[in-house]
Design a protein around this motif. Structure first.
Motif, PDB file in Angstrom:
ATOM      1  N   PRO A 132       8.283  52.913 -67.443  1.00  0.00           N
ATOM      2  CA  PRO A 132       7.278  52.063 -68.090  1.00  0.00           C
ATOM      3  C   PRO A 132       7.070  50.795 -67.271  1.00  0.00           C
ATOM      4  CG  PRO A 132       9.389  51.749 -69.153  1.00  0.00           C
ATOM      5  CD  PRO A 132       9.594  52.820 -68.102  1.00  0.00           C
ATOM      6  N   GLY A 133       6.053  50.052 -67.594  1.00  0.00           N
ATOM      7  CA  GLY A 133       5.866  48.741 -66.981  1.00  0.00           C
ATOM      8  C   GLY A 133       6.724  47.733 -67.721  1.00  0.00           C
ATOM      9  N   PHE A 134       7.824  47.325 -67.114  1.00  0.00           N
ATOM     10  CA  PHE A 134       8.738  46.377 -67.751  1.00  0.00           C
ATOM     11  C   PHE A 134       8.158  44.969 -67.690  1.00  0.00           C
ATOM     12  CE2 PHE A 134      11.694  49.756 -66.324  1.00  0.00           C
ATOM     13  CZ  PHE A 134      12.302  50.038 -67.530  1.00  0.00           C
ATOM     14  N   ASP A 135       8.501  44.151 -68.705  1.00  0.00           N
ATOM     15  CA  ASP A 135       8.134  42.742 -68.702  1.00  0.00           C
ATOM     16  C   ASP A 135       8.809  42.035 -67.527  1.00  0.00           C
ATOM     17  OD1 ASP A 135       6.630  43.003 -71.046  1.00  0.00           O
ATOM     18  OD2 ASP A 135       8.312  42.462 -72.336  1.00  0.00           O
ATOM     19  N   GLU A 136       8.342  40.843 -67.236  1.00  0.00           N
ATOM     20  CA  GLU A 136       8.869  40.072 -66.111  1.00  0.00           C
ATOM     21  C   GLU A 136      10.350  39.747 -66.256  1.00  0.00           C
ATOM     22  OE1 GLU A 136       8.322  35.679 -64.041  1.00  0.00           O
ATOM     23  OE2 GLU A 136       6.959  36.270 -65.637  1.00  0.00           O
ATOM     24  N   PHE A 137      10.785  39.458 -67.479  1.00  0.00           N
ATOM     25  CA  PHE A 137      12.163  39.022 -67.699  1.00  0.00           C
ATOM     26  C   PHE A 137      13.042  40.208 -68.081  1.00  0.00           C
ATOM     27  CE2 PHE A 137       9.397  35.434 -68.675  1.00  0.00           C
ATOM     28  CZ  PHE A 137       9.845  34.542 -67.704  1.00  0.00           C
ATOM     29  N   VAL A 138      14.082  40.429 -67.305  1.00  0.00           N
ATOM     30  CA  VAL A 138      15.019  41.526 -67.531  1.00  0.00           C
ATOM     31  C   VAL A 138      16.394  40.929 -67.774  1.00  0.00           C
ATOM     32  CG1 VAL A 138      16.151  43.522 -66.442  1.00  0.00           C
ATOM     33  CG2 VAL A 138      13.690  43.175 -66.147  1.00  0.00           C
ATOM     34  N   ARG A 139      17.074  41.459 -68.776  1.00  0.00           N
ATOM     35  CA  ARG A 139      18.422  41.009 -69.117  1.00  0.00           C
ATOM     36  C   ARG A 139      19.404  42.149 -68.855  1.00  0.00           C
ATOM     37  NH1 ARG A 139      15.894  36.736 -69.251  1.00  0.00           N
ATOM     38  NH2 ARG A 139      15.451  35.598 -71.167  1.00  0.00           N
ATOM     39  N   VAL A 140      20.471  41.840 -68.152  1.00  0.00           N
ATOM     40  CA  VAL A 140      21.523  42.810 -67.879  1.00  0.00           C
ATOM     41  C   VAL A 140      22.615  42.565 -68.910  1.00  0.00           C
ATOM     42  CG1 VAL A 140      23.104  43.725 -66.146  1.00  0.00           C
ATOM     43  CG2 VAL A 140      20.931  42.690 -65.427  1.00  0.00           C
ATOM     44  N   GLY A 141      22.975  43.598 -69.671  1.00  0.00           N
ATOM     45  CA  GLY A 141      23.835  43.393 -70.835  1.00  0.00           C
ATOM     46  C   GLY A 141      25.211  44.008 -70.772  1.00  0.00           C
ATOM     47  N   HIS A 142      25.460  44.936 -71.663  1.00  0.00           N
ATOM     48  CA  HIS A 142      26.761  45.580 -71.832  1.00  0.00           C
ATOM     49  C   HIS A 142      27.033  46.508 -70.649  1.00  0.00           C
ATOM     50  CE1 HIS A 142      30.060  47.748 -73.644  1.00  0.00           C
ATOM     51  NE2 HIS A 142      29.372  48.873 -73.683  1.00  0.00           N
ATOM     52  N   CYS A 143      28.271  46.508 -70.188  1.00  0.00           N
ATOM     53  CA  CYS A 143      28.675  47.370 -69.089  1.00  0.00           C
ATOM     54  C   CYS A 143      29.777  48.299 -69.584  1.00  0.00           C
ATOM     55  CB  CYS A 143      29.192  46.537 -67.931  1.00  0.00           C
ATOM     56  SG  CYS A 143      28.011  45.287 -67.461  1.00  0.00           S
ATOM     57  N   PHE A 144      29.730  49.522 -69.092  1.00  0.00           N
ATOM     58  CA  PHE A 144      30.733  50.477 -69.540  1.00  0.00           C
ATOM     59  C   PHE A 144      30.927  51.560 -68.494  1.00  0.00           C
ATOM     60  CE2 PHE A 144      26.566  51.556 -71.154  1.00  0.00           C
ATOM     61  CZ  PHE A 144      26.444  52.924 -71.001  1.00  0.00           C
ATOM     62  N   GLY A 145      32.065  52.220 -68.585  1.00  0.00           N
ATOM     63  CA  GLY A 145      32.361  53.352 -67.734  1.00  0.00           C
ATOM     64  C   GLY A 145      32.030  54.627 -68.482  1.00  0.00           C
ATOM     65  N   LYS A 146      31.557  55.607 -67.727  1.00  0.00           N
ATOM     66  CA  LYS A 146      31.156  56.867 -68.367  1.00  0.00           C
ATOM     67  C   LYS A 146      31.408  58.009 -67.391  1.00  0.00           C
ATOM     68  CE  LYS A 146      26.997  59.220 -69.688  1.00  0.00           C
ATOM     69  NZ  LYS A 146      25.571  59.173 -69.652  1.00  0.00           N
ATOM     70  N   ASN A 147      32.097  59.028 -67.840  1.00  0.00           N
ATOM     71  CA  ASN A 147      32.273  60.206 -67.004  1.00  0.00           C
ATOM     72  C   ASN A 147      32.006  61.487 -67.789  1.00  0.00           C
ATOM     73  OD1 ASN A 147      34.583  60.152 -68.541  1.00  0.00           O
ATOM     74  ND2 ASN A 147      36.000  59.954 -66.819  1.00  0.00           N
ATOM     75  N   SER A 148      31.103  61.381 -68.759  1.00  0.00           N
ATOM     76  CA  SER A 148      30.687  62.541 -69.539  1.00  0.00           C
ATOM     77  C   SER A 148      29.159  62.599 -69.563  1.00  0.00           C
ATOM     78  CB  SER A 148      31.228  62.447 -70.971  1.00  0.00           C
ATOM     79  OG  SER A 148      30.697  61.314 -71.626  1.00  0.00           O
ATOM     80  N   GLN A 149      28.626  63.701 -70.023  1.00  0.00           N
ATOM     81  CA  GLN A 149      27.173  63.892 -70.062  1.00  0.00           C
ATOM     82  C   GLN A 149      26.487  62.880 -70.990  1.00  0.00           C
ATOM     83  OE1 GLN A 149      25.916  66.269 -68.128  1.00  0.00           O
ATOM     84  NE2 GLN A 149      23.770  66.108 -68.677  1.00  0.00           N
ATOM     85  N   GLN A 150      27.023  62.707 -72.178  1.00  0.00           N
ATOM     86  CA  GLN A 150      26.427  61.828 -73.178  1.00  0.00           C
ATOM     87  C   GLN A 150      27.080  60.442 -73.162  1.00  0.00           C
ATOM     88  OE1 GLN A 150      23.852  62.364 -74.946  1.00  0.00           O
ATOM     89  NE2 GLN A 150      23.581  64.568 -74.942  1.00  0.00           N
ATOM     90  N   THR A 151      26.256  59.426 -73.391  1.00  0.00           N
ATOM     91  CA  THR A 151      26.786  58.071 -73.544  1.00  0.00           C
ATOM     92  C   THR A 151      27.463  57.982 -74.912  1.00  0.00           C
ATOM     93  OG1 THR A 151      25.016  57.189 -72.171  1.00  0.00           O
ATOM     94  CG2 THR A 151      26.190  55.625 -73.576  1.00  0.00           C
ATOM     95  N   PRO A 152      28.690  57.508 -74.965  1.00  0.00           N
ATOM     96  CA  PRO A 152      29.372  57.393 -76.257  1.00  0.00           C
ATOM     97  C   PRO A 152      28.583  56.509 -77.229  1.00  0.00           C
ATOM     98  CG  PRO A 152      30.927  57.097 -74.448  1.00  0.00           C
ATOM     99  CD  PRO A 152      29.557  57.118 -73.846  1.00  0.00           C
ATOM    100  N   PRO A 153      28.513  56.893 -78.498  1.00  0.00           N
ATOM    101  CA  PRO A 153      27.761  56.116 -79.494  1.00  0.00           C
ATOM    102  C   PRO A 153      28.185  54.653 -79.569  1.00  0.00           C
ATOM    103  CG  PRO A 153      28.493  58.203 -80.451  1.00  0.00           C
ATOM    104  CD  PRO A 153      29.106  58.099 -79.089  1.00  0.00           C
ATOM    105  N   GLU A 154      29.485  54.369 -79.376  1.00  0.00           N
ATOM    106  CA  GLU A 154      29.931  52.979 -79.451  1.00  0.00           C
ATOM    107  C   GLU A 154      29.365  52.148 -78.298  1.00  0.00           C
ATOM    108  OE1 GLU A 154      33.349  55.449 -77.692  1.00  0.00           O
ATOM    109  OE2 GLU A 154      31.989  55.658 -79.389  1.00  0.00           O
ATOM    110  N   ASP A 155      29.133  52.755 -77.145  1.00  0.00           N
ATOM    111  CA  ASP A 155      28.525  52.018 -76.039  1.00  0.00           C
ATOM    112  C   ASP A 155      27.029  51.818 -76.267  1.00  0.00           C
ATOM    113  OD1 ASP A 155      30.673  51.364 -74.266  1.00  0.00           O
ATOM    114  OD2 ASP A 155      30.841  53.496 -73.801  1.00  0.00           O
TER     115      ASP A 155
END
Length: 172
Positions: A132-155
């Motif tokens: 999509p066309g993102f707005d000018e301001f981007v925020r980098v937020g939560h960081c997590f490790g993942k080694n499975s197909q699906q992102t864990p719901p808690e992340d």
């Protein structure tokens, strides 16, 4: 009381990227990035030992990839890729490392930008037509490790929580 300024991540040609700020004035992405740059980010499922030289190299690669995104508005897959998560939250990804991000108007408003499903609705041509066309301001937020197909719901929930708290910071 003076409002705490968010740390700048990258000021590019297309996006100004800043670390998202939580209600307690912490910036999860800045904490994770700083730990990665020292080879000490314990959330990394591939962490071998501290300091982890591979993690330090990954941090450098992620920074270059995210700065490229700030300049051009799309990823350079040689450094990192991006993917949509849920409700307009996206992720930068490299190996098992994920940095969530979202866009905003900078005033506390948020309109979810979702993956484009039909090329005819695309704002971009080429390989990244699905972005999509993102707005000018981007925020980098939560960081997590993942080694499975699906992102864990808690992340997923944590990415949204960081977004809520960060948008409230803009409104304050």
């Amino acid at each position: 009381m003076t409002k705490v300024e968010r740390p700048l991540f990258a000021d590019g040609e297309t996006h100004e990227m800043r670390h998202a700020m939580c209600a307690d004035s912490t910036c999860p992405s800045l904490v994770a990035l700083t730990e990665m740059q020292r080879g000490q980010w314990e959330e990394d499922p591939d962490l071998e030992g501290v300091p982890d030289d591979v993690q330090i190299k990954q941090a450098d690669k992620l920074v270059v990839g995210m700065e490229f995104f700030a300049d051009y508005g799309y990823p350079n897959n040689s450094y990192c890729t991006i993917n949509d998560l849920d409700e307009g939250v996206w992720e930068f990804k490299l190996g098992a490392v994920r940095f969530s991000f979202y866009d905003t108007d900078g005033q506390g408003a948020f309109t979810p930008k979702l993956r484009v499903r039909d090329r005819r609705d695309a704002e971009f041509e080429g390989d990244f037509w699905w972005l999509p066309g993102f707005d000018e301001f981007v925020r980098v937020g939560h960081c997590f490790g993942k080694n499975s197909q699906q992102t864990p719901p808690e992340d997923i929930e944590m990415t949204k929580q960081v977004r809520r708290e960060d948008l409230n910071h803009d409104r304050a």
